[in-house]
Motif scaffolding. Structure first.
Motif, PDB file in Angstrom:
ATOM      1  N   PHE A   1       2.408 -52.016 -26.915  1.00  0.00           N
ATOM      2  CA  PHE A   1       3.734 -51.913 -27.542  1.00  0.00           C
ATOM      3  C   PHE A   1       4.789 -51.288 -26.636  1.00  0.00           C
ATOM      4  O   PHE A   1       5.971 -51.558 -26.767  1.00  0.00           O
ATOM      5  CB  PHE A   1       3.655 -51.096 -28.837  1.00  0.00           C
ATOM      6  N   LYS A   2       4.355 -50.404 -25.724  1.00  0.00           N
ATOM      7  CA  LYS A   2       5.330 -49.662 -24.936  1.00  0.00           C
ATOM      8  C   LYS A   2       5.271 -50.000 -23.447  1.00  0.00           C
ATOM      9  O   LYS A   2       6.037 -49.458 -22.646  1.00  0.00           O
ATOM     10  CB  LYS A   2       5.120 -48.152 -25.126  1.00  0.00           C
ATOM     11  N   GLY A   3       4.349 -50.890 -23.085  1.00  0.00           N
ATOM     12  CA  GLY A   3       4.283 -51.344 -21.691  1.00  0.00           C
ATOM     13  C   GLY A   3       3.857 -50.265 -20.704  1.00  0.00           C
ATOM     14  O   GLY A   3       4.077 -50.389 -19.498  1.00  0.00           O
ATOM     15  N   ILE A   4       3.224 -49.209 -21.213  1.00  0.00           N
ATOM     16  CA  ILE A   4       2.761 -48.155 -20.304  1.00  0.00           C
ATOM     17  C   ILE A   4       1.507 -48.653 -19.578  1.00  0.00           C
ATOM     18  O   ILE A   4       0.592 -49.194 -20.209  1.00  0.00           O
ATOM     19  CB  ILE A   4       2.458 -46.860 -21.098  1.00  0.00           C
ATOM     20  N   ASP A   5       1.455 -48.466 -18.265  1.00  0.00           N
ATOM     21  CA  ASP A   5       0.283 -48.884 -17.489  1.00  0.00           C
ATOM     22  C   ASP A   5      -1.006 -48.396 -18.152  1.00  0.00           C
ATOM     23  O   ASP A   5      -1.065 -47.256 -18.628  1.00  0.00           O
ATOM     24  CB  ASP A   5       0.322 -48.261 -16.074  1.00  0.00           C
ATOM     25  N   HIS A   6      -2.037 -49.226 -18.084  1.00  0.00           N
ATOM     26  CA  HIS A   6      -3.299 -48.900 -18.754  1.00  0.00           C
ATOM     27  C   HIS A   6      -3.861 -47.533 -18.338  1.00  0.00           C
ATOM     28  O   HIS A   6      -4.199 -46.694 -19.181  1.00  0.00           O
ATOM     29  CB  HIS A   6      -4.323 -50.009 -18.474  1.00  0.00           C
ATOM     30  N   GLY A   7      -3.941 -47.303 -17.041  1.00  0.00           N
ATOM     31  CA  GLY A   7      -4.513 -46.037 -16.567  1.00  0.00           C
ATOM     32  C   GLY A   7      -3.655 -44.851 -16.981  1.00  0.00           C
ATOM     33  O   GLY A   7      -4.162 -43.802 -17.382  1.00  0.00           O
ATOM     34  N   ARG A   8      -2.345 -45.031 -16.867  1.00  0.00           N
ATOM     35  CA  ARG A   8      -1.413 -43.973 -17.266  1.00  0.00           C
ATOM     36  C   ARG A   8      -1.563 -43.671 -18.763  1.00  0.00           C
ATOM     37  O   ARG A   8      -1.579 -42.502 -19.173  1.00  0.00           O
ATOM     38  CB  ARG A   8       0.019 -44.421 -16.975  1.00  0.00           C
ATOM     39  N   ALA A   9      -1.664 -44.728 -19.540  1.00  0.00           N
ATOM     40  CA  ALA A   9      -1.808 -44.557 -20.997  1.00  0.00           C
ATOM     41  C   ALA A   9      -3.017 -43.680 -21.306  1.00  0.00           C
ATOM     42  O   ALA A   9      -2.937 -42.732 -22.094  1.00  0.00           O
ATOM     43  CB  ALA A   9      -1.939 -45.926 -21.676  1.00  0.00           C
ATOM     44  N   ASN A  10      -4.145 -43.979 -20.652  1.00  0.00           N
ATOM     45  CA  ASN A  10      -5.334 -43.151 -20.864  1.00  0.00           C
ATOM     46  C   ASN A  10      -5.109 -41.727 -20.371  1.00  0.00           C
ATOM     47  O   ASN A  10      -5.488 -40.759 -21.032  1.00  0.00           O
ATOM     48  CB  ASN A  10      -6.542 -43.750 -20.124  1.00  0.00           C
ATOM     49  N   GLY A  11      -4.494 -41.642 -19.194  1.00  0.00           N
ATOM     50  CA  GLY A  11      -4.293 -40.332 -18.581  1.00  0.00           C
ATOM     51  C   GLY A  11      -3.462 -39.404 -19.436  1.00  0.00           C
ATOM     52  O   GLY A  11      -3.738 -38.203 -19.527  1.00  0.00           O
ATOM     53  N   LEU A  12      -2.448 -39.957 -20.107  1.00  0.00           N
ATOM     54  CA  LEU A  12      -1.597 -39.144 -20.969  1.00  0.00           C
ATOM     55  C   LEU A  12      -2.397 -38.526 -22.112  1.00  0.00           C
ATOM     56  O   LEU A  12      -2.058 -37.453 -22.612  1.00  0.00           O
ATOM     57  CB  LEU A  12      -0.462 -40.003 -21.550  1.00  0.00           C
ATOM     58  N   LEU A  13      -3.455 -39.217 -22.517  1.00  0.00           N
ATOM     59  CA  LEU A  13      -4.207 -38.811 -23.707  1.00  0.00           C
ATOM     60  C   LEU A  13      -5.408 -37.913 -23.413  1.00  0.00           C
ATOM     61  O   LEU A  13      -5.961 -37.276 -24.315  1.00  0.00           O
ATOM     62  CB  LEU A  13      -4.693 -40.066 -24.449  1.00  0.00           C
ATOM     63  N   LEU A  14      -5.847 -37.887 -22.141  1.00  0.00           N
ATOM     64  CA  LEU A  14      -7.144 -37.270 -21.833  1.00  0.00           C
ATOM     65  C   LEU A  14      -7.242 -35.791 -22.202  1.00  0.00           C
ATOM     66  O   LEU A  14      -8.241 -35.354 -22.781  1.00  0.00           O
ATOM     67  CB  LEU A  14      -7.467 -37.441 -20.338  1.00  0.00           C
ATOM     68  N   ALA A  15      -6.214 -35.024 -21.871  1.00  0.00           N
ATOM     69  CA  ALA A  15      -6.319 -33.574 -22.098  1.00  0.00           C
ATOM     70  C   ALA A  15      -6.470 -33.263 -23.587  1.00  0.00           C
ATOM     71  O   ALA A  15      -7.325 -32.456 -23.986  1.00  0.00           O
ATOM     72  CB  ALA A  15      -5.103 -32.862 -21.513  1.00  0.00           C
ATOM     73  N   GLU A  16      -5.661 -33.933 -24.417  1.00  0.00           N
ATOM     74  CA  GLU A  16      -5.758 -33.655 -25.858  1.00  0.00           C
ATOM     75  C   GLU A  16      -7.098 -34.141 -26.428  1.00  0.00           C
ATOM     76  O   GLU A  16      -7.638 -33.568 -27.371  1.00  0.00           O
ATOM     77  CB  GLU A  16      -4.601 -34.308 -26.621  1.00  0.00           C
ATOM     78  N   TYR A  17      -7.630 -35.209 -25.812  1.00  0.00           N
ATOM     79  CA  TYR A  17      -8.956 -35.701 -26.208  1.00  0.00           C
ATOM     80  C   TYR A  17     -10.018 -34.633 -25.904  1.00  0.00           C
ATOM     81  O   TYR A  17     -10.892 -34.359 -26.739  1.00  0.00           O
ATOM     82  CB  TYR A  17      -9.244 -36.985 -25.431  1.00  0.00           C
ATOM     83  N   LEU A  18      -9.911 -34.018 -24.740  1.00  0.00           N
ATOM     84  CA  LEU A  18     -10.863 -32.952 -24.404  1.00  0.00           C
ATOM     85  C   LEU A  18     -10.717 -31.784 -25.380  1.00  0.00           C
ATOM     86  O   LEU A  18     -11.711 -31.228 -25.849  1.00  0.00           O
ATOM     87  CB  LEU A  18     -10.642 -32.462 -22.963  1.00  0.00           C
ATOM     88  N   ARG A  19      -9.476 -31.422 -25.705  1.00  0.00           N
ATOM     89  CA  ARG A  19      -9.266 -30.332 -26.684  1.00  0.00           C
ATOM     90  C   ARG A  19      -9.865 -30.691 -28.036  1.00  0.00           C
ATOM     91  O   ARG A  19     -10.482 -29.861 -28.701  1.00  0.00           O
ATOM     92  CB  ARG A  19      -7.765 -30.064 -26.875  1.00  0.00           C
TER      93      ARG A  19
END
Lengths: 367, 367
Positions: free
Chosen positions: B268-286
């Motif tokens: 929906f937002k055209g964010i690069d696949h790797g970047r999209a995951n990267g943005l989410l990783l820290a909160e996923y770890l929390r």
């Protein structure tokens, strides 16, 4: 630069033969089971395989005449039956001997080959697929492209090495190893150790094969203190896993001088394969330590040991009294080893004199 | 219990395409090259493949129209040409998009399937074999059975997951990655990190997949400080190797909630696949740290980091200013993610509310 291929589907865990029996359907409808006379019956693996085959409607022929260090004649006899019975695939159950025999039978079931061609090819026809069920934790044969046979023509053990004999399926259930005699547990574990250690020190070692070698050495180092005292199933699982990793290692690196030397101890003196390697390992480390001190140190560190002396003492403790060797044997075995194919995988290929020195220091020299 | 199969022959190293060209002969005599418009021409990979094919007498058709996040229509168009030209096999060259497209084309070249069946099967015919030449260090697609396409019907990215699309051959030459823009280097490396991290935390993780995950995380941890500063070829090789290991991991563990969530950010937002995951990783770890503190700690330790805060800061440093998300987007994306197949691989499957909270904390929330 490295290349890696592992065409074996690995299924590891308790009751894996039963629970994943359906995988065998991908190999055909009629199986040829290759095993030894006793152990597969005692440890339950043969019955598990038979029940699995029956549950999925695969018929089978049982060939249970494989001995230790199988000969070319033995596999010829079996292949003849496999051919006559028109089986679709081979199931090897047992230690290294039945597994290696199963692979050679898979080659001979579809190819007319004389004794030399069996090892060298060319192979006109594709081989029958093989499934492997190891019942010792040492050989790693379930994940390699090697079949090692006693070769009376050359008076040594000789390998078939061909990607076509990688088992298509490997079922690893450590329960089959729980009744192994102490001696076999030790000798096979030492064989696994030898694979990972030699593979780590092979000229063909690479960053990928080293992942498996390091993990295997680490696990074996953890297991060593327990293997002479009726290991728990948990330790048995670790050993089986480590030996499989060792198989993946040598599938890519080959074995080295230790195996070249060990084959004579087995062929001429009847010393168990793993024991033969184990007797030689410490002196092999000393031999390489002069030129590759750092690598030897990293192996010792992974094994949680400090010195080669400590390694030697632990091997001695495991293997008990050292076997003897005569001057004539040293001469003959060194000649044989110098001519072996895998000697060239050694980081510092030993001369015949180097080999003689290693034999003499490793065994009890009797003149 | 674990199962492991890796039907891809991996060839890794400088000039591997040229030096191991003959391997392609095992796949057929006429190739269909699938790539994007520019990068494979700029980085030399396309020319290497063309020269390799010419050197061994394989003819080829070039299809260079794959875009980022390839669509079903794109692969249908290509498959139609592959079919008409009667090619024997597919060669994918590029980042994840051309590689995943190549796999889907291999499926559609031999099977008549509607948009839904493309992802679910049944597939009546065996697929064409695929060779993969990655030119980014992130996707791992060269060693997986996944092909991920933009799916306009479902408004998300959807996977084909089938053992038949494991590439038969993977050629990995890090020289092709040396000219990547900084942004792409970072986003793809973060994608690799995401694979190994998610695979390590998947419910399907096992002792064998963890070997690869740990090694990959370790190498990525070593590389992270260098990836935003024009990495050397040595670092590029390490990244490519680590991303391949990450591919082996997810081939066995699947991806988890991070990918489920990231797909919406990309779709929906055209964010690069790797970047999209990267943005989410820290909160996923929390999110997982509450219930799986030890596992999260061991990941941080392998990465040579101390806390999740440190991890978050490093990701932020790499990814730069965080993208925004609106309340409506949070709602829509959480709904989508909750329905994704890979959400069930998560150790603690998040509810829609959990997902919404992770989105909101990970991106810059604008109401």
């Amino acid at each position: 630069m490295f290349r890696f291929a592992l065409p074996t589907k690995i299924i590891f865990g308790k009751k894996c033969v039963k629970e994943h029996a359906a995988e065998l359907l991908t190999l055909g409808k009629k199986a040829f089971i290759v095993t030894g006379k006793y152990s597969a019956k005692l440890n339950g693996s043969l019955l598990d395989v038979q029940e699995a085959l029956e549950s999925i409607g695969i018929s089978y022929i049982l060939f249970d005449q494989i001995t230790s260090n199988p000969t070319i004649d033995q596999v010829r006899t079996a292949a003849q039956i496999a051919r006559e019975k028109k089986v679709d695939f081979i199931i090897g159950i047992g230690g290294g001997s039945p597994l290696d025999a199963a692979k050679a039978i898979a080659v001979l079931a579809t190819n007319e080959l004389d004794d030399q061609q069996l090892f060298t090819g060319p192979y006109a026809q594709p081989f029958l697929p093989v499934a492997a069920v190891p019942t010792t934790a040492g050989t790693g044969s379930e994940v390699t492209q090697y079949s090692i046979l006693s070769n009376a023509n050359l008076e040594t053990k000789t390998s078939i090495a061909h990607s076509g004999i990688f088992p298509k399926l490997a079922f690893l259930d450590a329960r089959y190893t729980t009744k192994l005699p102490k001696r076999v547990t030790i000798h096979t574990a030492v064989d696994a150790l030898s694979h990972s250690l030699e593979g780590y020190l092979s000229v063909k070692a690479n960053t990928f094969s080293n992942i498996f070698a390091e993990k295997s050495l680490h696990l074996l180092g953890e297991c060593l203190p327990y293997i002479s005292k009726d290991p728990t199933l948990q330790i048995r699982e670790k050993l089986l896993y480590a030996s499989m990793l060792g198989g993946i290692v040598i599938a890519h690196t080959g074995t080295t001088a230790v195996h070249s030397m060990g084959y004579s101890l087995t062929y001429f003196k009847g010393i168990d394969h793993g024991r033969a390697n184990g007797l030689l390992l410490a002196e092999y480390l000393r031999y390489l330590d002069v030129s590759y001190h750092e690598k030897i140190q990293s192996i010792l560190q992974i094994l949680q040991m400090k010195t080669i002396d400590e390694f030697a003492a632990k091997m001695h403790h495991l293997l008990g009294e050292t076997d003897t060797i005569t001057a004539a044997e040293v001469k003959l075995f060194s000649e044989k080893a110098a001519g072996a194919a895998n000697i060239s995988n050694t980081l510092l290929p030993p001369t015949e004199q180097d080999l003689a020195a290693m034999f003499q220091k490793s065994l009890k020299f009797v003149s």
